[in-house]
Design a protein around this motif. Structure first.
Motif, mmCIF file in Angstrom:
data_model
loop_
_atom_site.group_PDB
_atom_site.id
_atom_site.type_symbol
_atom_site.label_atom_id
_atom_site.label_comp_id
_atom_site.label_asym_id
_atom_site.label_seq_id
_atom_site.Cartn_x
_atom_site.Cartn_y
_atom_site.Cartn_z
ATOM 1 N N GLY A 42 -3.215 5.807 0.143
ATOM 2 C CA GLY A 42 -4.198 4.799 0.491
ATOM 3 C C GLY A 42 -4.416 3.743 -0.581
ATOM 4 O O GLY A 42 -5.028 2.717 -0.310
ATOM 5 N N GLU A 43 -3.894 3.979 -1.779
ATOM 6 C CA GLU A 43 -4.133 2.996 -2.837
ATOM 7 C C GLU A 43 -3.155 1.832 -2.757
ATOM 8 O O GLU A 43 -2.017 1.978 -2.328
ATOM 9 N N ALA A 44 -3.634 0.687 -3.181
ATOM 10 C CA ALA A 44 -2.813 -0.521 -3.224
ATOM 11 C C ALA A 44 -2.020 -0.546 -4.526
ATOM 12 O O ALA A 44 -2.367 0.139 -5.489
ATOM 13 N N SER B 96 4.021 0.614 2.419
ATOM 14 C CA SER B 96 3.852 -0.448 3.400
ATOM 15 C C SER B 96 3.860 -1.778 2.665
ATOM 16 O O SER B 96 3.202 -1.924 1.626
ATOM 17 N N PHE C 299 0.356 0.736 -10.074
ATOM 18 C CA PHE C 299 -0.800 1.356 -9.439
ATOM 19 C C PHE C 299 -1.916 1.402 -10.487
ATOM 20 O O PHE C 299 -1.676 1.155 -11.672
ATOM 21 N N LEU D 235 1.055 4.586 1.579
ATOM 22 C CA LEU D 235 0.513 5.235 2.771
ATOM 23 C C LEU D 235 0.442 6.744 2.629
ATOM 24 O O LEU D 235 -0.478 7.377 3.146
ATOM 25 N N LYS E 90 0.815 -1.205 0.000
ATOM 26 C CA LYS E 90 0.000 0.000 0.000
ATOM 27 C C LYS E 90 0.855 1.263 0.000
ATOM 28 O O LYS E 90 1.930 1.295 0.604
#
Length: 190
Positions: free
Chosen positions: A165-167, A99, A114, A4, A2
């Motif tokens: 916040g995106e994976a 992360s 992404f 962050l 992720k």
């Protein structure tokens, strides 16, 4: 894995630990909302010394969030005045606070994919004296060299937009040279 935080800064004067003034954009701060990413990096981000930072191959700097507790602890041991304050995302000078992806899992040529942007791993960060300033004590560069907690630079494969916040997922490259191997080699010559 992720994203962050997305972090950026304008170049500005900072005072070194020796009291001299230099220009730097190491003091990155989290950005709000989606941020455009072009061939030279994040919209609104600058690099003060393009001979060692930035450019097409080092457009974006990523750093694993998992190392932040280590830096918090060594700042306390070094007696940094504000050591109790949590380090904000971007404190390592990174554009991407990640992360779930450590240096030991990253190889040159790996792609971070992404939804709207793709970045390719180009090299490990080699710390300079400005990292000491960012963390507030004179041995931060040495500790980065010893720990291998260097993060890595990315080139922009496909421009787009990123948002905290995106994976993301990693698409493996050729797996010939890892970030730790290249970092150790670079630090041996310093």
């Amino acid at each position: 894995m992720k994203l962050l935080s997305l972090n950026r800064a304008a170049s500005a004067p900072i005072q070194t630990l020796d009291g001299e003034w230099v220009t730097s954009a190491i003091r990155k701060r989290p950005a709000e909302g989606p941020v455009a990413v072009g061939p030279m990096g994040l919209d609104g981000d600058e690099q003060a010394d393009l001979t060692v930072h930035g450019g097409l191959s080092k457009a974006v700097y990523a750093y694993p969030s998992e190392h932040y507790p280590f830096w918090q602890t060594v700042r306390a041991q070094a007696g940094v005045a504000d050591w109790q304050a949590p380090l904000p995302w971007g404190a390592m000078g990174e554009n991407l606070s990640l992360s779930g992806l450590l240096e030991g899992q990253v190889w040159l040529g790996d792609r971070l994919c992404f939804d709207d942007c793709e970045l390719v791993v180009s090299e490990p960060r080699q710390p300079c004296f400005k990292f000491n300033v960012a963390l507030g004590f004179k041995h931060a560069v040495k500790l980065m060299a010893q720990s291998g907690y260097c993060g890595f630079y990315l080139a922009v494969q496909r421009p787009g937009r990123l948002q905290a916040g995106e994976a993301f997922r990693v698409v493996p490259g050729p797996r010939e040279v890892s970030i730790p191997e290249l970092f150790k080699l670079a630090m041996r010559g310093r």
